[in-house]
Design a protein around this motif. Structure first.
Motif, mmCIF file in Angstrom:
data_model
loop_
_atom_site.group_PDB
_atom_site.id
_atom_site.type_symbol
_atom_site.label_atom_id
_atom_site.label_comp_id
_atom_site.label_asym_id
_atom_site.label_seq_id
_atom_site.Cartn_x
_atom_site.Cartn_y
_atom_site.Cartn_z
ATOM 1 N N MET A 200 -37.598 -0.047 37.461
ATOM 2 C CA MET A 200 -37.745 0.336 38.871
ATOM 3 C C MET A 200 -36.503 1.116 39.299
ATOM 4 O O MET A 200 -35.424 0.939 38.738
ATOM 5 N N SER A 201 -36.664 1.939 40.322
ATOM 6 C CA SER A 201 -35.513 2.662 40.876
ATOM 7 C C SER A 201 -34.860 1.814 41.973
ATOM 8 O O SER A 201 -35.452 0.838 42.453
ATOM 9 N N CYS A 202 -33.675 2.240 42.389
ATOM 10 C CA CYS A 202 -33.028 1.565 43.525
ATOM 11 C C CYS A 202 -33.940 1.592 44.755
ATOM 12 O O CYS A 202 -34.048 0.594 45.477
ATOM 13 N N ALA A 203 -34.598 2.719 44.986
ATOM 14 C CA ALA A 203 -35.498 2.818 46.139
ATOM 15 C C ALA A 203 -36.645 1.822 46.010
ATOM 16 O O ALA A 203 -36.998 1.123 46.970
ATOM 17 N N ASP A 204 -37.230 1.735 44.803
ATOM 18 C CA ASP A 204 -38.339 0.786 44.586
ATOM 19 C C ASP A 204 -37.897 -0.648 44.871
ATOM 20 O O ASP A 204 -38.606 -1.415 45.538
ATOM 21 N N VAL A 205 -36.736 -1.026 44.329
ATOM 22 C CA VAL A 205 -36.268 -2.417 44.474
ATOM 23 C C VAL A 205 -35.986 -2.724 45.943
ATOM 24 O O VAL A 205 -36.389 -3.773 46.465
ATOM 25 N N LYS A 258 -28.499 -10.386 44.319
ATOM 26 C CA LYS A 258 -28.842 -10.793 42.952
ATOM 27 C C LYS A 258 -28.544 -9.636 42.016
ATOM 28 O O LYS A 258 -28.965 -8.506 42.232
ATOM 29 N N SER A 259 -27.879 -9.989 40.948
ATOM 30 C CA SER A 259 -27.405 -9.036 39.964
ATOM 31 C C SER A 259 -28.264 -9.107 38.702
ATOM 32 O O SER A 259 -28.840 -10.156 38.406
ATOM 33 N N GLY A 260 -28.329 -8.015 37.958
ATOM 34 C CA GLY A 260 -28.998 -8.022 36.662
ATOM 35 C C GLY A 260 -28.114 -7.351 35.625
ATOM 36 O O GLY A 260 -27.301 -6.480 35.983
ATOM 37 N N ILE A 261 -28.290 -7.702 34.352
ATOM 38 C CA ILE A 261 -27.401 -7.113 33.344
ATOM 39 C C ILE A 261 -27.752 -5.655 33.029
ATOM 40 O O ILE A 261 -27.044 -4.994 32.280
ATOM 41 N N GLY A 262 -28.822 -5.138 33.635
ATOM 42 C CA GLY A 262 -29.089 -3.703 33.548
ATOM 43 C C GLY A 262 -28.142 -2.911 34.454
ATOM 44 O O GLY A 262 -28.147 -1.678 34.432
ATOM 45 N N GLY A 263 -27.366 -3.613 35.278
ATOM 46 C CA GLY A 263 -26.408 -2.950 36.172
ATOM 47 C C GLY A 263 -26.893 -2.813 37.599
ATOM 48 O O GLY A 263 -26.222 -2.203 38.421
ATOM 49 N N GLY A 264 -28.033 -3.411 37.905
ATOM 50 C CA GLY A 264 -28.547 -3.350 39.272
ATOM 51 C C GLY A 264 -28.098 -4.549 40.089
ATOM 52 O O GLY A 264 -27.836 -5.621 39.536
ATOM 53 N N ILE A 265 -27.992 -4.357 41.395
ATOM 54 C CA ILE A 265 -27.757 -5.465 42.333
ATOM 55 C C ILE A 265 -28.622 -5.194 43.566
ATOM 56 O O ILE A 265 -28.594 -4.090 44.109
ATOM 57 N N VAL A 266 -29.387 -6.201 43.999
ATOM 58 C CA VAL A 266 -30.091 -6.093 45.273
ATOM 59 C C VAL A 266 -29.334 -6.959 46.272
ATOM 60 O O VAL A 266 -28.880 -8.057 45.926
ATOM 61 N N ALA A 267 -29.125 -6.444 47.480
ATOM 62 C CA ALA A 267 -28.374 -7.179 48.500
ATOM 63 C C ALA A 267 -29.120 -7.083 49.829
ATOM 64 O O ALA A 267 -29.714 -6.048 50.141
ATOM 65 N N CYS A 273 -31.678 -4.551 56.829
ATOM 66 C CA CYS A 273 -32.020 -3.664 55.724
ATOM 67 C C CYS A 273 -31.821 -4.377 54.390
ATOM 68 O O CYS A 273 -31.259 -5.470 54.323
ATOM 69 N N VAL A 274 -32.310 -3.718 53.327
ATOM 70 C CA VAL A 274 -32.047 -4.163 51.954
ATOM 71 C C VAL A 274 -31.386 -3.010 51.221
ATOM 72 O O VAL A 274 -31.782 -1.851 51.371
ATOM 73 N N LEU A 275 -30.380 -3.345 50.412
ATOM 74 C CA LEU A 275 -29.692 -2.342 49.589
ATOM 75 C C LEU A 275 -29.989 -2.628 48.129
ATOM 76 O O LEU A 275 -30.120 -3.790 47.733
#
Ligand code: GLU
Length: 307
Positions: A200-205, A258-267, A273-275
């Motif tokens: 997924m992209s940052c926008a999707d997440v 929440k962090s993932g080892i793919g390098g993504g973080i959702v906050a 808003c959501v980042l």
């Protein structure tokens, strides 16, 4: 400077400028062979409002492997259907690595929280029991909420993890030994690695996680879960979502994440808003170096945190 009503695009552009010096720092995850090939110097950040507006900087539309960010979506779906899940999974932070077996033995097969691998295995087991196909349920949810029907499970990443998942298999066997799995270990493992392999992209997440900022409402206005459950989920993210550095993350940017080892973080900025930020260079705990820096910059520039 504290911005009261920020221009989101301007703030994200400034955040991008702030973190340019640290993009590329850290090391990519090597535990999953397919992820070890990714360039650590990639970066994207997206912000979604509850109404579905998206702002972004860098490669915010590029798909990446969301890995443990999937734990938020799968646990959210289970919690929405069965709040008794807290009897099978706790909500206390852990100072041990995300794939540690140590506490699981001590707590007799009850994972300490849903964001450790052990917790996510129990979650996948329960979602499978509730729906008959946890991966299809999750895929349907993130496609619907993001509006992007081309979101896929990257089967090469899933196969790469499944080929070398001794530790997750050990966790699942230990949980099963204590009677906290309803399905066979190999079935739960397959479901779990497929969820982690969502691309997924940052926008999707950011779009798909809006229920966390929106009191539990889905994008179509229907209720996924009551506000009290969203509060519990966000609180659990705050204290458990950033591996064994949740305290450091709360200190630096003060948002459920929440962090993932793919390098993504959702906050999540509740009510606002959501980042989602992505940059594959990780620190020693598995959190994206540039990702944490970006969230810290965002919080400093807006004055927003839950504190
Ligand atoms: N699929 C990964 C694993 O089980 C997820 C790890 C993570 O992102 O925290 O090791």
């Amino acid at each position: 400077m504290v911005v009261i009503e920020p221009s989101y695009q301007r703030v994200l552009d400034e955040v991008y400028d702030d973190v340019l010096p640290v993009i590329g720092q850290g090391v990519v995850a090597t535990s999953i062979h397919a992820l070890a090939q990714v360039d650590p110097a990639r970066f994207g950040i997206a912000l979604a409002t509850p109404a579905g507006e998206v702002f972004g900087a860098g490669e915010f539309q590029a798909p990446f492997s969301i890995q443990s960010i999937a734990k938020v979506f799968s646990f959210g779906l289970v919690l929405a259907a069965d709040d008794q899940i807290w009897k099978r999974i706790g909500h206390e932070p852990s100072a041990d690595p995300y794939n540690s077996l140590v506490q699981l033995e001590r707590h007799r097969g009850i994972p300490r929280n849903p964001f450790l691998n052990a917790g996510a295995l129990v979650t996948a087991d329960r979602l499978l029991g509730l729906t008959g196909d946890a991966v299809a349920e999750l895929l349907g949810f993130v496609r619907g909420e993001s509006g992007n029907h081309s979101v896929i499970v990257d089967r090469a990443v899933a196969a790469s993890e499944l080929a070398n998942c001794h530790r997750n298999a050990a966790l699942a066997h230990l949980i099963a030994d204590f009677g906290n799995l309803d399905h066979p270990v190999h079935v739960v493992l397959e479901q779990y690695v497929a969820q982690c392999a969502l691309a997924m992209s940052c926008a999707d997440v950011a779009l798909a996680a809006r229920f966390l900022a929106n009191g539990g409402l889905r994008s179509n206005g229907s209720r996924l879960m009551p506000p009290a459950d969203v509060k519990r989920l966000n609180a659990t993210m705050l204290v458990c979502g950033m591996y064994d550095r949740a305290g450091e993350a709360a200190y630096r940017f003060g948002l459920p994440a929440k962090s993932g080892i793919g390098g993504g973080i959702v906050a999540v900025v509740p009510g606002r808003c959501v980042l989602c930020v992505w940059s594959p260079g990780l620190d020693a705990s598995g959190n994206s170096v540039a990702g944490v820096a970006a969230l810290e910059s965002f919080s400093a520039r807006t004055g927003w945190s839950v504190f």
